[in-house]
Each structure stands twice: as C-alpha cells, then as structure tokens.
Design an enzyme around this catalytic site. Structure first.
Site, PDB file in Angstrom:
ATOM      1  N   ASP A  31      -6.915   1.127   0.682  1.00 21.59           N
ATOM      2  CA  ASP A  31      -6.942   1.567   2.124  1.00 21.59           C
ATOM      3  C   ASP A  31      -8.258   1.026   2.827  1.00 21.59           C
ATOM      4  O   ASP A  31      -8.808   0.451   2.128  1.00 21.59           O
ATOM      5  CB  ASP A  31      -6.457   2.991   2.589  1.00 21.59           C
ATOM      6  CG  ASP A  31      -7.619   3.815   2.235  1.00 21.59           C
ATOM      7  OD1 ASP A  31      -8.725   3.526   1.493  1.00 21.59           O
ATOM      8  OD2 ASP A  31      -7.424   4.946   2.563  1.00 21.59           O
ATOM      9  N   LYS A  34       0.872  -1.266   0.141  1.00 19.62           N
ATOM     10  CA  LYS A  34      -0.255  -0.089   0.208  1.00 19.62           C
ATOM     11  C   LYS A  34       0.840   1.239  -0.106  1.00 19.62           C
ATOM     12  O   LYS A  34       0.859   2.261  -0.975  1.00 19.62           O
ATOM     13  CB  LYS A  34      -0.987   0.080   1.211  1.00 19.62           C
ATOM     14  CG  LYS A  34      -1.911   1.094   1.144  1.00 19.62           C
ATOM     15  CD  LYS A  34      -2.697   1.397   2.461  1.00 19.62           C
ATOM     16  CE  LYS A  34      -2.168   2.200   3.208  1.00 19.62           C
ATOM     17  NZ  LYS A  34      -2.980   2.389   4.667  1.00 19.62           N
TER      18      LYS A  34
END
Ligand code: SF4
Length: 222
Positions: free
Chosen positions: A151, A133
């Site tokens: 997210d 991420k």
C-alpha cells in the site's frame, strides 16, 4: 527524500544483509501491528478491505458495524435496491463504484464459490473490484499468504529503506518477495504500515526517534 546517495547505501550495506535486522527491530517496536479493520468473519473481512480503498480504516470501521448487522450473507447485498446499498456505504467515498464492485463480487460468490470467500490470489482477483492488493490482504488474513501487500506506506518505506527502486506496486512486491523471508510475508506489511503511521511519516519522517536509522540510507541523521 526517496532517492539516496551511493555513500548512504554503502554505509548501511546491502538490503539482503539488513532485512532480518529491520524485521527484528520492527517486530519489537510494533509488537501490536495488525490489520486495523474490524471484522468477525471472512465475508466481513472481504467487504471491509474493499471499502477501505481510497479512505482510512477508521472511516470504514465507523460504517461497518451497522452495515454488517444488516448484510450478513452475500445474498443480502443483492436483495436491496442499488441506491440503498449506495446509501449504506456512502461515507466511505466512491460509493457508486464500490457498490458496483460489492454487488458484482457477491453475485460471483453466490454463483461460483458457494457463497464462500475463495483463498487463492487467482480466484480472489477474479472478483469484480478486487485487485491484487485487496486479494493479498484477504488471503493473508485468512492464513493463506501468497504475496506481500503493497500500500502507500509499504511503498514509501520500502523505497526509503532502499529495499526497492521501483514505483509500481507489483514490481515493488516482486522485489520484496525476493528478500523478505517467506514466513514474514504476512506480518511485514503490517510492520511497515505501523512504522509509516507512527514514525516514518510521509512529510516529516522522525528519523531521530527511528529504530532503523542506522540501517536506513534515507535517514536524515547522517
Ligand atoms: S530513518 Fe526511519 S524515519 Fe527516517 S527515513 Fe529511514 S525509516 Fe524513515
């Protein structure tokens, strides 16, 4: 809230047919959607994103002005005692773990990348404490988008909008990459994040105000 009945899916149609309309509407609704972290260069970007784990962007932005005045190069993070860096980033939480990651990353930047932040996901994810991420956010902000950031907001909204049935962020990313046109991979997460913050709230989504309610199988209006 997450699961939706087959009738709702039938009502809104297949995801491939909806995705462009979803994008078009969110681009108008959140024309200002961009990363909420404050940074002036690629090193500050990397550090900000690393510090943003398990805390809010607002909280990171409170800490970084003083931090970036003091630490300007990767070497600066290695030149102070561990406790001093821990203290400087303490308000962002998990400060011991983040200090370990920051120091490991800075060491690798100096030793293997000439002090520069790399651009590929493969290189970025080699940096200690940099998961997919974080790597995706950094690469994308540097203009080298190679995936889609997933997210907590992206995950929740993708599921509510019926774009994925998965829970695992890596599998969600894979599903999204199949339907979101490549040129929108960078902006798409920002749009979902801002829509998640402003409208599709985790506990009480404001479906009555949502520009996607006729395209969303989870809408409470129908
Ligand atoms: S209609 Fe909008 S606010 Fe409601 S669940 Fe769907 S995306 Fe979220």
């Amino acid at each position: 809230m997450r699961s939706f009945v087959p009738e709702a899916r039938k009502r809104v149609g297949p995801k491939r047919a909806r995705i462009v309309r979803i994008l078009e509407r969110l681009l108008v609704e959140h024309a200002d959607a961009t990363i909420a972290l404050t940074f002036r260069n690629e090193l500050e970007l990397l550090v900000s994103v690393m510090l943003s784990a398990q805390t809010t962007d607002v909280n990171v932005n409170r800490v970084t002005p003083a931090l970036f005045r003091k630490y300007r190069r990767p070497e600066d993070y290695l030149a102070v005692p561990v406790e001093e860096l821990e203290n400087d980033i303490r308000p962002t939480g998990f400060f011991r773990q983040k200090t370990r990651s920051l120091r490991g990353t800075m060491k690798m930047l100096v030793e293997e990348f000439d002090g520069q932040v790399p651009r590929t996901l493969d290189e970025l994810t080699r940096l200690p404490g940099v998961a997919r991420k974080t790597a995706n956010v950094v690469a994308s902000e540097l203009g080298h988008t190679q995936g889609i950031v997933v997210d907590t907001h992206v995950r929740r909204l993708s599921q509510r909008l019926g774009l994925t049935k998965r829970d695992d962020p890596v599998k969600i990313e894979r599903d999204l990459m199949k339907i979101v046109p490549r040129e929108y991979w960078g902006v798409f997460p920002h749009l979902l994040i801002w829509h998640g913050r402003r409208v599709c709230l985790a506990r009480r989504p404001r479906c009555e105000e949502c520009v996607l309610n006729d395209l969303c199988p989870s809408s409470r209006l129908t």
